[in-house]
Design a protein around this motif. Structure first.
Motif, PDB file in Angstrom:
ATOM      1  N   LYS A 101       0.841  -1.201   0.000  1.00 50.95           N
ATOM      2  CA  LYS A 101       0.000   0.000   0.000  1.00 50.95           C
ATOM      3  C   LYS A 101       0.881   1.258   0.000  1.00 50.95           C
ATOM      4  O   LYS A 101       0.631   2.206  -0.759  1.00 50.95           O
ATOM      5  N   ALA A 102       1.908   1.238   0.853  1.00 50.87           N
ATOM      6  CA  ALA A 102       2.800   2.400   0.929  1.00 50.87           C
ATOM      7  C   ALA A 102       3.574   2.569  -0.370  1.00 50.87           C
ATOM      8  O   ALA A 102       3.721   3.674  -0.888  1.00 50.87           O
ATOM      9  N   LYS A 103       4.065   1.461  -0.907  1.00 46.17           N
ATOM     10  CA  LYS A 103       4.836   1.515  -2.146  1.00 46.17           C
ATOM     11  C   LYS A 103       3.953   2.041  -3.286  1.00 46.17           C
ATOM     12  O   LYS A 103       4.372   2.864  -4.092  1.00 46.17           O
ATOM     13  N   LEU A 104       2.717   1.570  -3.314  1.00 47.68           N
ATOM     14  CA  LEU A 104       1.771   1.997  -4.349  1.00 47.68           C
ATOM     15  C   LEU A 104       1.494   3.492  -4.224  1.00 47.68           C
ATOM     16  O   LEU A 104       1.378   4.197  -5.239  1.00 47.68           O
ATOM     17  N   ALA A 105       1.408   3.989  -2.984  1.00 48.88           N
ATOM     18  CA  ALA A 105       1.150   5.424  -2.776  1.00 48.88           C
ATOM     19  C   ALA A 105       2.267   6.241  -3.410  1.00 48.88           C
ATOM     20  O   ALA A 105       2.011   7.277  -4.030  1.00 48.88           O
ATOM     21  N   GLY A 106       3.512   5.770  -3.289  1.00 46.89           N
ATOM     22  CA  GLY A 106       4.644   6.466  -3.894  1.00 46.89           C
ATOM     23  C   GLY A 106       4.574   6.415  -5.406  1.00 46.89           C
ATOM     24  O   GLY A 106       4.758   7.425  -6.093  1.00 46.89           O
ATOM     25  N   ILE A 107       4.257   5.242  -5.938  1.00 49.61           N
ATOM     26  CA  ILE A 107       4.159   5.073  -7.403  1.00 49.61           C
ATOM     27  C   ILE A 107       3.031   5.947  -7.949  1.00 49.61           C
ATOM     28  O   ILE A 107       3.194   6.658  -8.944  1.00 49.61           O
ATOM     29  N   ALA A 108       1.879   5.917  -7.258  1.00 51.36           N
ATOM     30  CA  ALA A 108       0.712   6.677  -7.717  1.00 51.36           C
ATOM     31  C   ALA A 108       1.008   8.167  -7.689  1.00 51.36           C
ATOM     32  O   ALA A 108       0.675   8.904  -8.622  1.00 51.36           O
ATOM     33  N   SER A 109       1.650   8.615  -6.625  1.00 50.75           N
ATOM     34  CA  SER A 109       1.961  10.028  -6.494  1.00 50.75           C
ATOM     35  C   SER A 109       2.917  10.457  -7.604  1.00 50.75           C
ATOM     36  O   SER A 109       2.756  11.517  -8.212  1.00 50.75           O
ATOM     37  N   ASN A 110       3.892   9.609  -7.902  1.00 51.69           N
ATOM     38  CA  ASN A 110       4.860   9.914  -8.957  1.00 51.69           C
ATOM     39  C   ASN A 110       4.176   9.987 -10.319  1.00 51.69           C
ATOM     40  O   ASN A 110       4.573  10.748 -11.191  1.00 51.69           O
TER      41      ASN A 110
END
Lengths: 451, 161
Positions: A101-110
């Motif tokens: 979930k945290a990793k996805l948040a970074g990818i999504a934000s990028n």
């Protein structure tokens, strides 16, 4: 179970989410489907997990036919790999889910898609085969450092430490010099188990020692709650420290300015973050957190290295707590010094939250505040300047939490805050398990009863 | 029911040097997947030809021969725009004159799109590199067209253009 052919471990850079992977599935009617995903997450040597965000064709297909083929590109060399996968289960909570979930948040934000991506589950697949597909490859730009060798040097530094203060200092200095992680901090779990407090940091203009972070929130709090490493490769606003801290306080009805009086030391815009739990003897002791202004700074290797370091740190913290304090000379009084010159410094103490103010300036609260007040009181009432950790542990006036709390850590916190906030009061170590309080100005103690 | 066709804009998009991956499946419905190194659309906007490197796409070529089923995803990394096309009659065809040049243009155009995202040129070119003697062509008639740009509309079927 080992996979046939190439090991999944050898291709972990392909699983960092830097280049999208193509996921092929096939429906019950025999129609193939292919889609791109940004996250193929390494679980262990024979499992990966894919993010389940939408009820789409891929989802429908894997429930009907669990066979999946993934095409991966190495983000530096362009080496191609095909994974033969078998869908096994979906996890909707817990450590793996939180990591993804945290990793996805970074990818999504990028990708500018923070509102679009939401993790519903972590789909776990068994890796049946890793195939190296032929094709043009470019040599990697640089050779990565040998993390095991660096870690070995750092563990030797830690093994030489005989007290908590030097252990924390050596750990952070070693992270900067040996693992090239100059922005780092160590937070310990409060005895109540609801928050973490910063006990040491490295690489910030202000140390932030004494600042607090809520359990279960943000990258640090989630790593602590789920006892799992959390790593983000891009700036993710929903994991921003200040946002996390303020949202928590607002929800908890703690508009109390004291909670934020000591600013958290983190970078304003970290583009890479990695938090790992410090565990020992089955307990959570705290969190080791590193960050960087550069994206994609920490990979699986750094995560493994930091987890190993945190294990060593945890075991060392517990071991040092068992070290016997120096010979008891409790109550030993120094010859009464001449009265101090200068106007007295008013020290106010609020027992409600054990907060201490030097003049108008907030110093500290909680266990460290109570200890400081006790030291000052004994100093004024009994003219004592030296104290032992042992007497503090059993002092009925302090009622320190049982074994779970780390007195040494509270004293480091107090020393550091005094060093940063006061020129008039110094707290020093004077031998193993002994402290000396030095005043350069008279003090006037005021205890403010709760109204 | 009218046949599914691509509109002009969709044709331009899939021929523009986007990232392309194709999937098929064997008799046991195990999926195969490979990179595609070029694409051209016939004037009827229904017949689509894909170029693959046989050294990389051996299983895909074998599976297409048996199942004729093909799914192809097209994505432009800089915008995330993604389309998926499907066909039920895929089969290998002879290369047309100029196919190797088409694949080379595709490789270079893709690298162009990737550079501003921070990737190095050698890497960007290598992702869609191919061996000319290994080029093979697969042709299929468009049967289904899906919007697949990440978001709530991902997976929705697009009507003919």
């Amino acid at each position: 179970m080992m996979t046939a052919g190439r090991s999944l471990d050898a291709i972990r850079p392909c699983l960092e989410g830097a280049v999208p992977a193509a996921i092929a599935t096939c429906g019950a009617d025999g129609t193939p489907n292919v889609t791109l995903v940004s996250q193929v997450h390494y679980v262990d040597a024979s499992h990966v997990a894919l993010s389940f965000q939408f009820f789409n064709k891929t989802r429908e297909n894997i429930l009907a036919n669990p066979q999946v083929t993934v095409f991966l590109l190495h983000p530096q060399t362009s080496a191609r790999y095909r994974l033969a996968l078998l869908y096994r289960r979906t996890e909707t909570a817990g450590p793996l889910f939180e990591s993804m979930k945290a990793k996805l948040a970074g990818i999504a934000s990028n990708a500018g898609m923070s509102e679009v991506f939401r993790l519903r589950g972590a789909d776990v697949y068994q890796v049946l085969d890793v195939e190296h597909v032929p094709g043009v490859e470019v040599p990697p730009a640089q050779c990565p450092p040998c993390h095991i060798a660096r870690l070995r040097q750092l563990s030797q530094r830690l093994a030489g430490c005989s007290d908590l203060a030097s252990l924390l200092e050596q750990c952070l200095e070693g992270l900067a010099s040996q693992l090239e992680m100059p922005q780092a901090m160590i937070l310990l779990l409060d005895s109540q188990g609801q928050k973490l407090y910063t006990v040491a940091s490295h690489g910030y203009p202000l140390s932030g020692v004494g600042s607090e972070f809520p359990l279960g929130r943000g990258i640090i709090g989630v790593a602590a709650q789920f006892r799992t490493p959390i790593r983000i490769a891009h700036m993710a606003s929903e994991y921003a420290y200040s946002r996390v801290i303020h949202e928590h306080l607002a929800e908890a009805g703690l508009g109390n300015r004291l909670e934020t009086e000591i600013a958290f030391p983190g970078l304003a815009e970290p583009h890479s973050q990695l938090s790992v739990p410090i565990l020992a003897a089955g307990r959570l002791l705290g969190v080791l957190h590193v960050e960087s202004a550069e994206p994609h700074r920490f990979g699986y290797d750094q995560e493994d290295g930091l987890m190993s370091l945190a294990s060593l740190l945890g075991a060392s913290i517990l071991a040092l707590q068992q070290v016997v304090d120096g010979p008891a000379e409790e109550g030993a009084a120094l010859p009464l010094a001449a009265p101090l010159p200068g106007a007295p410094l008013t020290v106010r103490y609020y027992p409600a939250n054990s907060s201490v103010f030097l003049g108008e300036d907030y110093l500290i609260k909680g266990v460290a505040g109570a200890i400081f007040w006790r030291l000052l009181s004994l100093h004024v009432e009994e003219q004592r300047s030296e104290f032992s950790n042992r007497e503090l542990r059993i002092d009925p006036a302090l009622k320190l939490p049982e074994l779970d709390d780390n007195l040494e850590a509270r004293l480091i916190l107090l020393q550091r805050r005094l060093a940063e906030r006061s020129r008039d009061i110094v707290l020093q170590k004077c031998g193993r398990g002994r402290l000396r309080l030095l005043l350069k100005r008279p003090v006037l103690l005021q205890q403010i009863a709760a109204r | 029911m009218t046949a599914t066709t691509l509109n002009d804009e969709q044709v331009r998009f899939i021929e523009s040097g986007v990232s392309i991956s194709a999937a098929s499946r064997d008799v046991r419905r195990v999926p195969s997947v490979s990179k595609v190194v070029g694409c051209r659309v016939a004037t009827d906007r229904r017949q689509i030809t894909l170029l693959v490197d046989a050294a990389q796409a051996g299983q895909l070529l074998r599976d297409v021969e048996v199942s004729k089923a093909l799914a192809v995803v097209f994505c432009l990394p800089s915008s995330h725009r993604t389309l998926q096309l499907k066909g039920r009659d895929a089969h290998q065809v002879a290369l047309a004159p100029g196919d190797a040049e088409l694949a080379a243009r595709h490789r270079d155009a893709f690298a162009e799109d990737l550079l501003p995202l921070g990737y190095a040129l050698p890497f960007a070119r290598a992702t869609h590199e191919f061996q000319q003697e290994q080029l093979r062509a697969l042709c299929f008639t468009l049967s289904d067209l899906f919007e697949q740009t990440p978001g709530p509309n991902a997976g929705s079927r697009l009507e003919q253009g």
